[in-house]
Design a protein around this motif. Sequence first.
Motif, PDB file in Angstrom:
ATOM      1  N   GLY A   1      -0.088   1.583 -10.926  1.00  0.00           N
ATOM      2  CA  GLY A   1      -0.317   2.472 -12.054  1.00  0.00           C
ATOM      3  C   GLY A   1      -1.582   3.310 -11.929  1.00  0.00           C
ATOM      4  N   GLU A   2      -1.609   4.338 -12.761  1.00  0.00           N
ATOM      5  CA  GLU A   2      -2.765   5.230 -12.858  1.00  0.00           C
ATOM      6  C   GLU A   2      -3.021   5.446 -14.354  1.00  0.00           C
ATOM      7  OE1 GLU A   2      -4.524   6.099 -10.450  1.00  0.00           O
ATOM      8  OE2 GLU A   2      -3.363   6.621  -8.660  1.00  0.00           O
TER       9      GLU A   2
ATOM     10  N   PRO B   1       3.198   8.640   1.735  1.00  0.00           N
ATOM     11  CA  PRO B   1       1.935   8.533   0.981  1.00  0.00           C
ATOM     12  C   PRO B   1       1.638   7.094   0.554  1.00  0.00           C
ATOM     13  CG  PRO B   1       3.688   9.248  -0.482  1.00  0.00           C
ATOM     14  CD  PRO B   1       4.322   9.065   0.882  1.00  0.00           C
ATOM     15  N   LEU B   2       0.441   6.871   0.043  1.00  0.00           N
ATOM     16  CA  LEU B   2       0.135   5.585  -0.589  1.00  0.00           C
ATOM     17  C   LEU B   2       0.880   5.487  -1.916  1.00  0.00           C
ATOM     18  CD1 LEU B   2      -3.716   5.283   0.004  1.00  0.00           C
ATOM     19  CD2 LEU B   2      -1.861   4.248   1.335  1.00  0.00           C
ATOM     20  N   ARG B   3       1.109   4.251  -2.354  1.00  0.00           N
ATOM     21  CA  ARG B   3       1.742   4.055  -3.660  1.00  0.00           C
ATOM     22  C   ARG B   3       0.736   4.354  -4.784  1.00  0.00           C
ATOM     23  NH1 ARG B   3       5.009  -1.320  -4.388  1.00  0.00           N
ATOM     24  NH2 ARG B   3       5.880  -0.020  -6.053  1.00  0.00           N
ATOM     25  N   PRO B   4       1.226   4.621  -6.005  1.00  0.00           N
ATOM     26  CA  PRO B   4       0.321   4.940  -7.115  1.00  0.00           C
ATOM     27  C   PRO B   4      -0.733   3.838  -7.303  1.00  0.00           C
ATOM     28  CG  PRO B   4       2.614   5.219  -7.782  1.00  0.00           C
ATOM     29  CD  PRO B   4       2.637   4.639  -6.399  1.00  0.00           C
ATOM     30  N   GLY B   5      -1.955   4.254  -7.519  1.00  0.00           N
ATOM     31  CA  GLY B   5      -3.034   3.320  -7.856  1.00  0.00           C
ATOM     32  C   GLY B   5      -3.741   2.673  -6.686  1.00  0.00           C
ATOM     33  N   VAL B   6      -3.165   2.756  -5.495  1.00  0.00           N
ATOM     34  CA  VAL B   6      -3.747   2.032  -4.352  1.00  0.00           C
ATOM     35  C   VAL B   6      -5.108   2.631  -3.980  1.00  0.00           C
ATOM     36  CG1 VAL B   6      -3.441   1.478  -1.909  1.00  0.00           C
ATOM     37  CG2 VAL B   6      -1.505   1.266  -3.482  1.00  0.00           C
ATOM     38  N   GLU B   7      -5.149   3.944  -3.832  1.00  0.00           N
ATOM     39  CA  GLU B   7      -6.413   4.588  -3.442  1.00  0.00           C
ATOM     40  C   GLU B   7      -7.471   4.387  -4.529  1.00  0.00           C
ATOM     41  OE1 GLU B   7      -6.020   8.677  -2.322  1.00  0.00           O
ATOM     42  OE2 GLU B   7      -8.143   8.845  -1.802  1.00  0.00           O
ATOM     43  N   ARG B   8      -7.066   4.530  -5.777  1.00  0.00           N
ATOM     44  CA  ARG B   8      -8.006   4.350  -6.889  1.00  0.00           C
ATOM     45  C   ARG B   8      -8.586   2.940  -6.893  1.00  0.00           C
ATOM     46  NH1 ARG B   8      -7.051   1.755 -10.856  1.00  0.00           N
ATOM     47  NH2 ARG B   8      -4.779   1.905 -10.684  1.00  0.00           N
TER      48      ARG B   8
ATOM     49  N   MET C   1       0.839  -1.204   0.000  1.00  0.00           N
ATOM     50  CA  MET C   1       0.000   0.000   0.000  1.00  0.00           C
ATOM     51  C   MET C   1       0.871   1.250   0.000  1.00  0.00           C
ATOM     52  SD  MET C   1      -3.111  -1.030   2.548  1.00  0.00           S
ATOM     53  CE  MET C   1      -4.245   0.196   1.982  1.00  0.00           C
ATOM     54  N   SER C   2       2.008   1.134   0.650  1.00  0.00           N
ATOM     55  CA  SER C   2       2.851   2.309   0.851  1.00  0.00           C
ATOM     56  C   SER C   2       4.301   1.854   1.011  1.00  0.00           C
ATOM     57  CB  SER C   2       2.335   2.984   2.125  1.00  0.00           C
ATOM     58  OG  SER C   2       3.052   4.142   2.368  1.00  0.00           O
ATOM     59  N   ASP C   3       5.222   2.710   0.578  1.00  0.00           N
ATOM     60  CA  ASP C   3       6.653   2.386   0.735  1.00  0.00           C
ATOM     61  C   ASP C   3       7.089   2.761   2.144  1.00  0.00           C
ATOM     62  OD1 ASP C   3       8.159   1.056  -1.183  1.00  0.00           O
ATOM     63  OD2 ASP C   3       7.879   2.732  -2.584  1.00  0.00           O
ATOM     64  N   THR C   4       6.719   1.972   3.098  1.00  0.00           N
ATOM     65  CA  THR C   4       6.914   2.326   4.504  1.00  0.00           C
ATOM     66  C   THR C   4       8.255   1.906   5.080  1.00  0.00           C
ATOM     67  OG1 THR C   4       5.783   0.278   4.978  1.00  0.00           O
ATOM     68  CG2 THR C   4       4.482   2.300   5.205  1.00  0.00           C
ATOM     69  N   GLU C   5       8.912   0.944   4.452  1.00  0.00           N
ATOM     70  CA  GLU C   5      10.037   0.310   5.153  1.00  0.00           C
ATOM     71  C   GLU C   5      11.253   1.225   5.310  1.00  0.00           C
ATOM     72  OE1 GLU C   5       9.718  -2.140   6.944  1.00  0.00           O
ATOM     73  OE2 GLU C   5       8.393  -3.648   6.083  1.00  0.00           O
ATOM     74  N   ARG C   6      11.774   1.746   4.193  1.00  0.00           N
ATOM     75  CA  ARG C   6      13.035   2.488   4.246  1.00  0.00           C
ATOM     76  C   ARG C   6      12.909   3.790   5.029  1.00  0.00           C
ATOM     77  NH1 ARG C   6      15.629   5.237  -0.931  1.00  0.00           N
ATOM     78  NH2 ARG C   6      14.177   6.808  -0.186  1.00  0.00           N
TER      79      ARG C   6
ATOM     80  N   ILE D   1      -1.305 -10.856  -6.692  1.00  0.00           N
ATOM     81  CA  ILE D   1      -0.727  -9.869  -7.608  1.00  0.00           C
ATOM     82  C   ILE D   1       0.364  -9.126  -6.831  1.00  0.00           C
ATOM     83  CG2 ILE D   1      -1.207  -7.731  -8.889  1.00  0.00           C
ATOM     84  CD1 ILE D   1      -4.107  -8.852  -9.257  1.00  0.00           C
ATOM     85  N   VAL D   2       1.520  -8.975  -7.457  1.00  0.00           N
ATOM     86  CA  VAL D   2       2.665  -8.375  -6.762  1.00  0.00           C
ATOM     87  C   VAL D   2       3.016  -7.025  -7.368  1.00  0.00           C
ATOM     88  CG1 VAL D   2       5.161  -8.612  -6.378  1.00  0.00           C
ATOM     89  CG2 VAL D   2       3.656 -10.594  -6.050  1.00  0.00           C
ATOM     90  N   THR D   3       3.253  -6.048  -6.503  1.00  0.00           N
ATOM     91  CA  THR D   3       3.903  -4.802  -6.922  1.00  0.00           C
ATOM     92  C   THR D   3       5.227  -4.735  -6.158  1.00  0.00           C
ATOM     93  OG1 THR D   3       2.502  -3.694  -5.278  1.00  0.00           O
ATOM     94  CG2 THR D   3       1.888  -3.423  -7.580  1.00  0.00           C
ATOM     95  N   ILE D   4       6.307  -4.714  -6.904  1.00  0.00           N
ATOM     96  CA  ILE D   4       7.627  -4.759  -6.274  1.00  0.00           C
ATOM     97  C   ILE D   4       8.020  -3.385  -5.729  1.00  0.00           C
ATOM     98  CG2 ILE D   4       8.505  -6.649  -7.694  1.00  0.00           C
ATOM     99  CD1 ILE D   4      10.102  -4.287  -9.190  1.00  0.00           C
ATOM    100  N   ASN D   5       9.078  -3.358  -4.940  1.00  0.00           N
ATOM    101  CA  ASN D   5       9.700  -2.081  -4.553  1.00  0.00           C
ATOM    102  C   ASN D   5      11.204  -2.293  -4.511  1.00  0.00           C
ATOM    103  OD1 ASN D   5      10.425  -2.943  -1.804  1.00  0.00           O
ATOM    104  ND2 ASN D   5       8.205  -3.040  -1.543  1.00  0.00           N
ATOM    105  N   ASP D   6      11.937  -1.259  -4.134  1.00  0.00           N
ATOM    106  CA  ASP D   6      13.403  -1.340  -4.216  1.00  0.00           C
ATOM    107  C   ASP D   6      13.974  -2.481  -3.382  1.00  0.00           C
ATOM    108  OD1 ASP D   6      13.611   0.654  -6.008  1.00  0.00           O
ATOM    109  OD2 ASP D   6      14.137   2.226  -4.543  1.00  0.00           O
TER     110      ASP D   6
END
Length: 266
Positions: free
Chosen positions: A232-233, A109-116, A24-29, A209-214
């Motif tokens: 995506g948006e 913030p939330l990652r792109p497309g999550v809120e939508r 949902m969000s890039d919270t880790e780093r 469904i996977v959305t990767i991050n760094d």
Amino acid sequence: MNNSPGNSKYRKLRAFLFDVDGTMSDTERDGHRVAFNRAFDEFGIDWHWDVDTYGKLLAVTGGKERMKFYADKFLDQDRLPDNLETLIPELHQAKTRHYTELLSTGAIPLRPGVERLINEARQRGFRLAITTTTTPANVTALLTHTLGADAIGWFEVIAAGDIVPAKKPAPDIYYYTLTTMKLSADECIAFEDSANGIKSSKGADVNTIVTINDYTRDDDFDTACLVLDQMGEPDRPFTVIKGNADGHTYLDCDLVIKLHQQYTAS
Ligand code: XBP
Ligand code: MG
């Protein structure tokens, strides 16, 4: 009831199960890592987790478990604090305070497309749940500060933290969610970002469904329905890393339903 009338080989998709951290969000780093370091400073402990070290520590889910792993595997065993067993829960409480304070500034913030996607899923009557390893207070803080005060109520189940003893990659948090919602695995789809996450969801037979991050781009996602760089948006297309997005350029409910049908077809 089936997604395709008259075609009995499909199970109807009923629920979207969302992982939180990384998905949902890039919270880790810039969230959890920073909060751990602030807690270490507050307690006068000379531990510091830089970005690379934290990537290695993400092998273990759960903040208390992660600190124990660090103490066991990264530190000179002669230099450990004597009271480690009691110290870790205290540190973790402080870390949760720092983390929720950080979220309240709107820093993450939330990652792109999550809120939508969440909004569309709600409009179309899909049931929603959270399946995460993180502490419940962290989920409340993230949802409240990104989607608003009501958002926590949009999720029928918040399966989080110590609610199951065995955290991801164990499938227990998904079993807990399915049991609580009285749903079978093939009526659900999971959204995850990491190998530990998909081991957990697929361990409970939930298509994912996977959305990767760094931190997770090199993880093993062989069992995923689709692997994307982000949801995506309309004006910000995703990149497909693995799988077939059937011409879609952002993840919407129609694509989720298609993937679910494809992967649950008998
Ligand atoms: C999240 C985690 C958590 C957070 C820290 O994994 O591994 O440990 O990093 O949270 P997932 P706590 O995205 O798979 O749920 O400190 O609250 O445990
Ligand atoms: Mg995650």
